[in-house]
Design a protein around this motif. Structure first.
Motif, PDB file in Angstrom:
ATOM      1  N   VAL A 105       0.897  -1.169  -0.072  1.00 60.00           N
ATOM      2  CA  VAL A 105       0.043   0.072  -0.078  1.00 60.00           C
ATOM      3  C   VAL A 105       0.895   1.488  -0.001  1.00 60.00           C
ATOM      4  CG1 VAL A 105      -0.357   0.532   2.403  1.00 60.00           C
ATOM      5  CG2 VAL A 105      -2.238   0.914   0.766  1.00 60.00           C
ATOM      6  N   LEU A 106       2.005   1.222   0.721  1.00 59.22           N
ATOM      7  CA  LEU A 106       2.943   2.515   0.711  1.00 59.22           C
ATOM      8  C   LEU A 106       3.483   2.642  -0.743  1.00 59.22           C
ATOM      9  CD1 LEU A 106       4.753   1.926   4.063  1.00 59.22           C
ATOM     10  CD2 LEU A 106       3.099   3.450   3.533  1.00 59.22           C
ATOM     11  N   ASP A 107       3.723   1.588  -1.524  1.00 57.77           N
ATOM     12  CA  ASP A 107       3.995   1.755  -2.777  1.00 57.77           C
ATOM     13  C   ASP A 107       2.858   2.300  -3.553  1.00 57.77           C
ATOM     14  OD1 ASP A 107       4.677   1.272  -5.767  1.00 57.77           O
ATOM     15  OD2 ASP A 107       5.956  -0.505  -5.147  1.00 57.77           O
ATOM     16  N   VAL A 108       1.761   1.768  -3.664  1.00 57.21           N
ATOM     17  CA  VAL A 108       0.725   2.410  -4.332  1.00 57.21           C
ATOM     18  C   VAL A 108       0.527   3.891  -4.198  1.00 57.21           C
ATOM     19  CG1 VAL A 108      -1.917   2.281  -4.583  1.00 57.21           C
ATOM     20  CG2 VAL A 108      -0.573   0.268  -4.569  1.00 57.21           C
ATOM     21  N   LEU A 109       0.367   4.089  -2.959  1.00 54.27           N
ATOM     22  CA  LEU A 109       0.232   5.557  -2.388  1.00 54.27           C
ATOM     23  C   LEU A 109       1.229   6.399  -2.961  1.00 54.27           C
ATOM     24  CD1 LEU A 109      -0.875   5.165   1.178  1.00 54.27           C
ATOM     25  CD2 LEU A 109      -2.345   5.535  -0.679  1.00 54.27           C
ATOM     26  N   ALA A 110       2.537   6.026  -2.964  1.00 52.64           N
ATOM     27  CA  ALA A 110       3.511   6.937  -3.401  1.00 52.64           C
ATOM     28  C   ALA A 110       3.476   7.184  -4.846  1.00 52.64           C
ATOM     29  CB  ALA A 110       5.161   6.235  -3.121  1.00 52.64           C
ATOM     30  N   ARG A 111       2.776   6.172  -5.625  1.00 51.31           N
ATOM     31  CA  ARG A 111       2.641   6.390  -7.167  1.00 51.31           C
ATOM     32  C   ARG A 111       1.529   7.672  -7.311  1.00 51.31           C
ATOM     33  NH1 ARG A 111       3.655   1.236 -10.109  1.00 51.31           N
ATOM     34  NH2 ARG A 111       4.780  -0.030  -8.566  1.00 51.31           N
ATOM     35  N   HIS A 112       0.883   7.963  -6.497  1.00 49.79           N
ATOM     36  CA  HIS A 112       0.071   9.028  -6.703  1.00 49.79           C
ATOM     37  C   HIS A 112      -0.092  10.221  -5.541  1.00 49.79           C
ATOM     38  CE1 HIS A 112      -1.559   6.457  -9.880  1.00 49.79           C
ATOM     39  NE2 HIS A 112      -1.493   5.528  -8.850  1.00 49.79           N
ATOM     40  N   PRO A 113       1.155  10.912  -5.375  1.00 52.81           N
ATOM     41  CA  PRO A 113       1.132  11.920  -4.215  1.00 52.81           C
ATOM     42  C   PRO A 113      -0.153  12.704  -4.161  1.00 52.81           C
ATOM     43  CG  PRO A 113       3.049  12.028  -5.679  1.00 52.81           C
ATOM     44  CD  PRO A 113       1.895  11.224  -6.212  1.00 52.81           C
ATOM     45  N   GLY A 114      -0.458  13.410  -3.176  1.00 49.15           N
ATOM     46  CA  GLY A 114      -1.505  14.335  -2.973  1.00 49.15           C
ATOM     47  C   GLY A 114      -2.592  13.753  -1.961  1.00 49.15           C
ATOM     48  N   PRO A 115      -3.760  14.282  -1.783  1.00 51.46           N
ATOM     49  CA  PRO A 115      -4.496  13.836  -0.843  1.00 51.46           C
ATOM     50  C   PRO A 115      -5.425  12.560  -1.144  1.00 51.46           C
ATOM     51  CG  PRO A 115      -5.179  16.120  -1.792  1.00 51.46           C
ATOM     52  CD  PRO A 115      -4.054  15.447  -2.640  1.00 51.46           C
ATOM     53  N   TRP A 116      -5.431  11.881   0.012  1.00 49.74           N
ATOM     54  CA  TRP A 116      -6.005  10.370  -0.066  1.00 49.74           C
ATOM     55  C   TRP A 116      -7.167  10.044   0.778  1.00 49.74           C
ATOM     56  CZ3 TRP A 116      -5.153   6.054  -3.101  1.00 49.74           C
ATOM     57  CH2 TRP A 116      -4.181   6.059  -4.128  1.00 49.74           C
ATOM     58  N   GLU A 117      -8.007   9.163   0.479  1.00 52.22           N
ATOM     59  CA  GLU A 117      -9.006   8.932   1.404  1.00 52.22           C
ATOM     60  C   GLU A 117      -9.153   7.052   1.190  1.00 52.22           C
ATOM     61  OE1 GLU A 117     -12.123  12.473   1.898  1.00 52.22           O
ATOM     62  OE2 GLU A 117     -12.755  10.826   0.623  1.00 52.22           O
ATOM     63  N   VAL A 118      -9.558   6.580   2.163  1.00 51.48           N
ATOM     64  CA  VAL A 118      -9.655   5.305   2.375  1.00 51.48           C
ATOM     65  C   VAL A 118     -10.978   4.985   3.410  1.00 51.48           C
ATOM     66  CG1 VAL A 118      -8.487   2.875   2.774  1.00 51.48           C
ATOM     67  CG2 VAL A 118      -7.236   4.833   1.962  1.00 51.48           C
ATOM     68  N   ALA A 119     -11.685   3.904   2.746  1.00 50.93           N
ATOM     69  CA  ALA A 119     -12.753   3.623   3.577  1.00 50.93           C
ATOM     70  C   ALA A 119     -12.520   2.181   4.108  1.00 50.93           C
ATOM     71  CB  ALA A 119     -14.009   3.579   2.790  1.00 50.93           C
ATOM     72  N   PHE A 120     -13.337   2.032   5.315  1.00 45.03           N
ATOM     73  CA  PHE A 120     -13.319   0.495   5.992  1.00 45.03           C
ATOM     74  C   PHE A 120     -14.097   0.462   7.052  1.00 45.03           C
ATOM     75  CE2 PHE A 120     -10.383   3.173   8.220  1.00 45.03           C
ATOM     76  CZ  PHE A 120     -10.478   3.120   9.597  1.00 45.03           C
ATOM     77  N   GLN A 121     -14.817  -0.732   7.348  1.00 47.49           N
ATOM     78  CA  GLN A 121     -15.691  -0.832   8.396  1.00 47.49           C
ATOM     79  C   GLN A 121     -15.161  -1.093   9.982  1.00 47.49           C
ATOM     80  OE1 GLN A 121     -15.439  -2.866   5.489  1.00 47.49           O
ATOM     81  NE2 GLN A 121     -16.653  -1.388   4.519  1.00 47.49           N
ATOM     82  N   ASP A 122     -15.837  -0.540  10.564  1.00 47.58           N
ATOM     83  CA  ASP A 122     -15.308  -0.578  12.234  1.00 47.58           C
ATOM     84  C   ASP A 122     -15.421  -2.070  12.768  1.00 47.58           C
ATOM     85  OD1 ASP A 122     -14.659   2.131  12.399  1.00 47.58           O
ATOM     86  OD2 ASP A 122     -16.579   2.637  13.594  1.00 47.58           O
ATOM     87  N   VAL A 166      -0.274  12.450   0.912  1.00 51.09           N
ATOM     88  CA  VAL A 166       0.971  11.409   0.508  1.00 51.09           C
ATOM     89  C   VAL A 166       1.990  12.751  -0.141  1.00 51.09           C
ATOM     90  CG1 VAL A 166       2.051   9.783  -0.892  1.00 51.09           C
ATOM     91  CG2 VAL A 166      -0.189   9.578   0.187  1.00 51.09           C
ATOM     92  N   PRO A 167       3.212  13.067   0.377  1.00 53.39           N
ATOM     93  CA  PRO A 167       3.913  13.640  -0.252  1.00 53.39           C
ATOM     94  C   PRO A 167       4.681  13.269  -1.295  1.00 53.39           C
ATOM     95  CG  PRO A 167       4.914  12.820   1.971  1.00 53.39           C
ATOM     96  CD  PRO A 167       3.579  12.311   1.894  1.00 53.39           C
ATOM     97  N   ALA A 168       5.068  14.039  -2.424  1.00 55.69           N
ATOM     98  CA  ALA A 168       5.590  13.677  -3.349  1.00 55.69           C
ATOM     99  C   ALA A 168       7.147  13.295  -3.053  1.00 55.69           C
ATOM    100  CB  ALA A 168       5.859  14.896  -4.490  1.00 55.69           C
ATOM    101  N   ALA A 169       7.609  12.155  -3.690  1.00 56.18           N
ATOM    102  CA  ALA A 169       8.811  11.749  -3.434  1.00 56.18           C
ATOM    103  C   ALA A 169       9.961  12.594  -3.693  1.00 56.18           C
ATOM    104  CB  ALA A 169       9.052  10.444  -4.417  1.00 56.18           C
ATOM    105  N   ARG A 170      11.035  12.709  -2.789  1.00 60.50           N
ATOM    106  CA  ARG A 170      12.002  13.543  -2.784  1.00 60.50           C
ATOM    107  C   ARG A 170      13.150  13.360  -3.886  1.00 60.50           C
ATOM    108  NH1 ARG A 170      13.031  13.760   3.339  1.00 60.50           N
ATOM    109  NH2 ARG A 170      10.993  14.784   4.073  1.00 60.50           N
TER     110      ARG A 170
END
Length: 172
Positions: A105-122, A166-170
């Protein structure tokens, strides 16, 4: 799976379609515990998100592998909008608990920097722990969590939505 497992995330292609359908079936089966979804007469679950991941230009499907074996999927939507949404994320049970999901998931997120949302059930305790850990990894003190009703499903408890940036990669 040991923590030294080689985890890879790659764009799923049309050649991966059958494999992704099989992973999707496992994902929907797992999620049926929380959504009360039942398979259709043919034994499969709804595939609209799977279809959209391959056909909608605003979405992208990823295949997750560990040591070259398929272990999961990730579907991202909102590529053209202000917020990306990880609207499907799945790791097979045999690959859970060894860091495969977090690395993927960290790999996926890093491919698309910027604001993210993820939903799940309590009621999905492992998902609650996982997504809070992801948020702490990505944005240690800068993430939010809120409950939102499930569209068209008033009988279900609200989903929990985590939001972070998610910040853009340096670049060196």
């Amino acid at each position: 799976m040991p923590h030294n497992t080689h985890v890879r995330v790659r764009l799923a292609t049309a050649d991966d379609r059958l494999l992704m359908e099989r992973l999707w079936l496992m994902f929907r089966h797992d999620m049926s515990e929380f959504s009360a979804a039942k398979p259709g007469p043919d034994g499969t679950f709804r595939t609209d998100r799977l279809e959209a991941a391959f056909t909608d230009a605003d979405r992208v499907p990823y295949l997750l592998t560990a040591d070259e074996r398929p272990v999961g999927l990730a579907f991202v939507r909102g590529l053209g909008g202000p917020v990306r949404v990880l609207n499907s994320f799945f790791v097979v049970r045999g690959a859970r608990g060894a860091g495969v999901g977090l690395r993927a998931v960290l790999d996926v997120l890093a491919r698309h920097p910027g604001p993210w949302e993820v939903a799940f059930q309590d009621v999905n305790a492992p998902a609650v722990r996982f997504w809070r850990r992801v948020a702490r990894e990505v944005a240690p003190d800068a993430w939010t969590e809120e409950h939102r009703p499930v569209p068209g499903r008033p009988e279900l408890a609200p989903d929990t939505w985590i939001a972070f940036h998610v910040p853009a990669a340096r670049r060196h």
